[in-house]
Scaffold this active site. Sequence first.
Site, PDB file in Angstrom:
ATOM      1  N   SER A  62       0.904  -1.160  -0.008  1.00 52.04           N
ATOM      2  CA  SER A  62       0.201  -0.005   0.040  1.00 52.04           C
ATOM      3  C   SER A  62       0.683   1.358   0.187  1.00 52.04           C
ATOM      4  CB  SER A  62      -0.915   0.018   1.415  1.00 52.04           C
ATOM      5  OG  SER A  62      -0.106   0.054   2.560  1.00 52.04           O
ATOM      6  N   ASP A 343      -4.034   8.037   7.806  1.00 50.69           N
ATOM      7  CA  ASP A 343      -4.877   6.825   8.492  1.00 50.69           C
ATOM      8  C   ASP A 343      -4.016   6.256   9.538  1.00 50.69           C
ATOM      9  OD1 ASP A 343      -3.726   5.075   7.085  1.00 50.69           O
ATOM     10  OD2 ASP A 343      -5.212   4.514   5.639  1.00 50.69           O
ATOM     11  N   HIS A 346      -0.872   4.976   7.222  1.00 47.97           N
ATOM     12  CA  HIS A 346      -0.199   5.524   5.969  1.00 47.97           C
ATOM     13  C   HIS A 346      -0.173   7.280   6.033  1.00 47.97           C
ATOM     14  CE1 HIS A 346      -2.560   1.965   4.726  1.00 47.97           C
ATOM     15  NE2 HIS A 346      -1.373   1.668   4.122  1.00 47.97           N
TER      16      HIS A 346
END
Length: 370
Positions: A62, A343, A346
């Site tokens: 991610s 978040d 990240h």
Amino acid sequence: MDSFSSAFLFLFYSCFLLTSAGYSVVQASPLHHHHHQRREEHEAYDHGFRRRPTKLFVFGDSYADTGNIRKSLGNSWKDPYGTTFPGKPAGRFSDGRILTDYLAKFLGVKSPLAYAWMKLGGKKLRNGLNFAYGGSGVFNTLGDLLPNVTTQIDFFEKLINDALYTKRDLQSSVVLVCLAGNDYAAYVLKDGSIEGLQRFIPQVINQLTLDLKRIKALGATKVAVTSLEPLGCLPRMTQMSGFQQCNITQNLAVGYHNFLLQQAVDKLNNETRTSTFFILDLYTSFTSVLEQKGDSQGILKFETPLKPCCMGISTGYWCGSLDDKGAKMYTVCSDPKSAFFWDASHPTEAGWHAVYTNLKSSLEQNLKLY
Ligand SMILES: *[C@@H]1O[C@H](CO)[C@@H](O)[C@H](O)[C@H]1NC(C)=O
Ligand SMILES: *[C@@H]1O[C@H](CO)[C@@H](O)[C@H](O)[C@H]1NC(C)=O
Ligand SMILES: *[C@@H]1O[C@H](CO)[C@@H](O)[C@H](O)[C@H]1NC(C)=O
């Protein structure tokens, strides 16, 4: 969580042992001849990369995914992800641009298309491709729902076999391999033992080494590999302390992974007598942004750098969560530019920008673009 805690405590100690052993070995054998040789090869390489790289290929998770993860699996496809860029949820695990986009910018190429959207590609394939899937690791992390790095390289190899990309393309490309710790998150969820984790970290590095060798065998000449970011500073870890301080014990354990990674990369370069691989040091760049509460030039400022912009209203909810009736079960800060973390795991676009600013000199040094 308990076995996780003790496991890291254990590593905290073994890390010191291994690190000091490693250093004394290095000091005992200066390898003058070898160093000399490496420098000459490095210069030879400088002449070899005459033109700017034209393509970027990306593998990982991610921290690098720009839209591969399936909509049903990634909250990156839900509001409020993507509000800063591109203006709506588009698969990036952030409010906007991420590491891949900043590296592309550095290289002067367009951010490569996500592999999953390849059919829409056309001319865009010229910029390379992004094979990174949010949640992936070198091993399977979520059954086989997410392609691990081996499978991501399989996708790439198939395109080379189909002559979509040539070996020559690869010689004028940069490859990014970016892993942010999903193998360890999956290990902890599987309730792995302490003794097991001691063996598991070297197993992750060994598998990653095999993956790197494969990428080089396909023809890559410049491969940036990220070190693990300070996991103990991620909001999901600092939440218990009210986002006040990083967990130093966990960060020292991350140091063990990064130490083995550096050794592996040095060994690969030595064995192949090239400077193909280099570490993109996320650990140091994250840490210095968090400590300085901003970027090195003082342009970006993060007053409470450990506190994420977007979070669930209580446990069991996260950024992007909705209840049965579709009501938002999360809060978003008014200005994502003022937050380092987006978040629980990240960075924001501004956060990545600050990290990129810190990585720039290393990129310049290792990529020598003219
Ligand atoms: C830091 O992490 C370790 C290992 O996970 C845990 O034992 C410890 O309680 C944590 N410390 C804080 C202050 O959260
Ligand atoms: C990667 O995923 C494939 C498909 O699930 C699996 O067969 C393979 O063993 C995995 N590789 C590693 C190194 O775990
Ligand atoms: C580098 O490689 C040579 C042989 O290729 C080996 O003798 C030497 O020990 C290696 N050095 C390191 C630091 O790995």
